[in-house]
Design an enzyme around this catalytic site. Structure first.
Site, PDB file in Angstrom:
ATOM      1  N   ASP A  25      -4.375   0.091   3.981  1.00 17.91           N
ATOM      2  CA  ASP A  25      -5.184   0.240   5.205  1.00 17.91           C
ATOM      3  C   ASP A  25      -6.654  -0.113   5.019  1.00 17.91           C
ATOM      4  O   ASP A  25      -7.523   0.451   5.681  1.00 17.91           O
ATOM      5  CB  ASP A  25      -5.070   1.679   5.756  1.00 17.91           C
ATOM      6  CG  ASP A  25      -3.628   2.119   5.856  1.00 17.91           C
ATOM      7  OD1 ASP A  25      -2.813   1.305   6.324  1.00 17.91           O
ATOM      8  OD2 ASP A  25      -3.308   3.247   5.447  1.00 17.91           O
ATOM      9  N   HIS A  28       0.231  -3.869   9.390  1.00 18.60           N
ATOM     10  CA  HIS A  28      -0.948  -4.729   9.356  1.00 18.60           C
ATOM     11  C   HIS A  28      -1.500  -4.875  10.762  1.00 18.60           C
ATOM     12  O   HIS A  28      -0.815  -5.390  11.643  1.00 18.60           O
ATOM     13  CB  HIS A  28      -0.607  -6.112   8.801  1.00 18.60           C
ATOM     14  CG  HIS A  28      -0.341  -6.100   7.333  1.00 18.60           C
ATOM     15  ND1 HIS A  28      -0.313  -7.223   6.560  1.00 18.60           N
ATOM     16  CD2 HIS A  28      -0.122  -5.068   6.487  1.00 18.60           C
ATOM     17  CE1 HIS A  28      -0.081  -6.888   5.303  1.00 18.60           C
ATOM     18  NE2 HIS A  28       0.055  -5.591   5.237  1.00 18.60           N
TER      19      HIS A  28
HETATM   20  P1  IMP Z   1       6.822   4.876   1.271  1.00 14.98           P
HETATM   21  O1  IMP Z   1       6.227   3.571   0.866  1.00 14.98           O
HETATM   22  O2  IMP Z   1       7.209   4.918   2.726  1.00 14.98           O
HETATM   23  O3  IMP Z   1       7.902   5.335   0.349  1.00 14.98           O
HETATM   24  O4  IMP Z   1       5.653   5.977   1.135  1.00 14.98           O
HETATM   25  C1  IMP Z   1       5.090   6.330  -0.125  1.00 14.98           C
HETATM   26  C2  IMP Z   1       3.620   6.630   0.014  1.00 14.98           C
HETATM   27  O5  IMP Z   1       2.918   5.442   0.334  1.00 14.98           O
HETATM   28  C3  IMP Z   1       3.268   7.605   1.147  1.00 14.98           C
HETATM   29  O6  IMP Z   1       2.143   8.354   0.744  1.00 14.98           O
HETATM   30  C4  IMP Z   1       2.931   6.683   2.303  1.00 14.98           C
HETATM   31  O7  IMP Z   1       2.102   7.293   3.264  1.00 14.98           O
HETATM   32  C5  IMP Z   1       2.208   5.581   1.564  1.00 14.98           C
HETATM   33  N1  IMP Z   1       2.270   4.271   2.241  1.00 14.98           N
HETATM   34  C6  IMP Z   1       3.319   3.426   2.308  1.00 14.98           C
HETATM   35  N2  IMP Z   1       2.991   2.313   2.967  1.00 14.98           N
HETATM   36  C7  IMP Z   1       1.690   2.442   3.319  1.00 14.98           C
HETATM   37  C8  IMP Z   1       0.766   1.584   3.992  1.00 14.98           C
HETATM   38  O8  IMP Z   1       1.056   0.457   4.395  1.00 14.98           O
HETATM   39  N3  IMP Z   1      -0.494   2.079   4.167  1.00 14.98           N
HETATM   40  C9  IMP Z   1      -0.863   3.291   3.695  1.00 14.98           C
HETATM   41  N4  IMP Z   1      -0.041   4.130   3.053  1.00 14.98           N
HETATM   42  C10 IMP Z   1       1.235   3.697   2.856  1.00 14.98           C
HETATM   43 MG    MG Z   2      -1.697  -0.720   6.817  1.00 12.16          MG
END
Ligand code: IMP
Ligand code: MG
Length: 329
Positions: free
Chosen positions: A13, A43
């Site tokens: 982000d 995105h």
């Molecule tokens: P997962 O990727 O859904 O398994 O989540 C694992 C960790 O990564 C969690 O803390 C999510 O909030 C974080 N996370 C996954 N994708 C993103 C993203 O695109 N932006 C910010 N945090 C993310």
């Molecule tokens: Mg993002």
């Protein structure tokens, strides 16, 4: 063949979409390739004054550039088709522009269900972790096995090594602090979020020319661990910076920039060009701080903070850009 990479140096982000969008507009890429992650990523892209949120589909599609979901990703076909529809409804032509590598793995309903039971990591519940788990335990499904995706299939080797000139932009997802190896395990995602992971998508190391590292002037994190200090200033930053998840709408926890993390990410990713976004938000808050070696350093104004950062990277010959929400870089 040559390639550039866009990576996030914090917890996702940070505005990779903005940098990717800028690069697609100003460089002649033949391909834009997403190289890790799934629909956990969100995105946010402003194109011709309209806001788009993409999860799977790379930003190249806004510029008529071939957009590929690479084999380092995992893909949810329903989400993929939904996104194509949203782009088309928003006036973006996707015909003949979107491809999925044959060896990309599929996120199934079973994966989503398993992920929805997560209570410890605070995942996006998109099925991402279980899909990678099955891939690595050799129990997964590749995109080539899904009839509905047939028209989008691409063989990365044939595509990139056909003898034609290729200039690829690799678009990373998530960020260094969420990397499966370098992040704060187990509060990480299940894929590799460093520039090195781009190499797993079919290009040799010497093809990489520039690595664009993207950070924010403060930090945000979404997930189960406590990250935000108890201080109202962070609610102010959250609201001014609109720090709510693009995928889940969850409020992002905020903190001052941790220079030690950014510094490590610059070195490990081999960053050549460094972008700090959201300068305008700190300006609205009127406080300028960052952590360095565990200490909180305070600056009188934004210029002082920028000077400090420029000084800190001075010996590494990186180009540094500071950008506010309304600026173009
Ligand atoms: P997962 O990727 O859904 O398994 O989540 C694992 C960790 O990564 C969690 O803390 C999510 O909030 C974080 N996370 C996954 N994708 C993103 C993203 O695109 N932006 C910010 N945090 C993310
Ligand atoms: Mg993002």
């Amino acid at each position: 063949m040559q390639a550039d990479v866009v990576v996030d140096l914090q917890y996702g982000d940070c505005g990779k979409g903005k940098v990717t969008h800028h690069l697609c507009r100003t460089q002649n890429y033949t391909h834009v390739v997403r190289y890790n992650g799934g629909c956990n990523a969100g995105h946010t892209i402003y194109h011709n004054g309209k806001k788009f949120i993409t999860h799977h589909i790379p930003a190249g599609v806004f510029f008529g550039v071939k957009s590929v979901i690479g084999p380092g990703c995992v893909i949810n076909p329903d989400q993929f088709f939904k996104e194509i529809k949203e782009l088309n409804d928003g006036g973006i032509n996707t015909d003949g522009l979107i491809f999925i590598a044959k060896n990309t793995h599929i996120i199934t309903e079973k994966h989503k269900k398993q992920d929805s039971e997560d209570t410890t990591i605070g995942t996006t519940r998109s099925g991402n972790g279980p899909a990678y788990r099955d891939k690595y335990s050799r129990d997964g499904i590749r995109a080539s096995a899904i009839p509905a995706l047939k028209d989008y299939m691409i063989d990365m080797y044939e595509e990139l090594h056909s003898g034609k000139r290729t200039n690829i932009l690799f678009e990373g997802a998530q960020g260094f602090g969420l990397d499966i190896d370098w992040g704060d395990y187990p509060y990480v995602t299940s894929s590799h979020c460093t520039s090195g992971a781009a190499l797993l998508n079919g290009v040799p190391p010497q093809a990489i020319k520039k690595v664009w590292g993207v950070a924010k002037m403060y930090e945000t994190y979404v997930g189960a661990k406590k990250f935000e200090p108890d201080n109202e200033i962070f609610s102010l930053i959250r609201n001014l910076g609109q720090e709510y998840g693009a995928t889940t709408g969850r409020p992002r926890q905020c903190n001052w920039m941790n220079w030690d993390l950014v510094d490590k990410a610059i070195n490990i990713n081999g960053v050549t060009d460094l972008v700090f976004n959201k300068v305008d938000i700190l300006d609205q808050v009127g406080r300028y701080k960052l952590y360095h070696k565990g200490e909180l350093i305070k600056f009188e104004n934004c210029e002082q903070m920028k000077d400090w950062i420029n000084e800190a990277v001075a010996t590494r010959f990186v180009n540094v850009y500071f950008s506010g929400d309304k600026d173009r870089i």
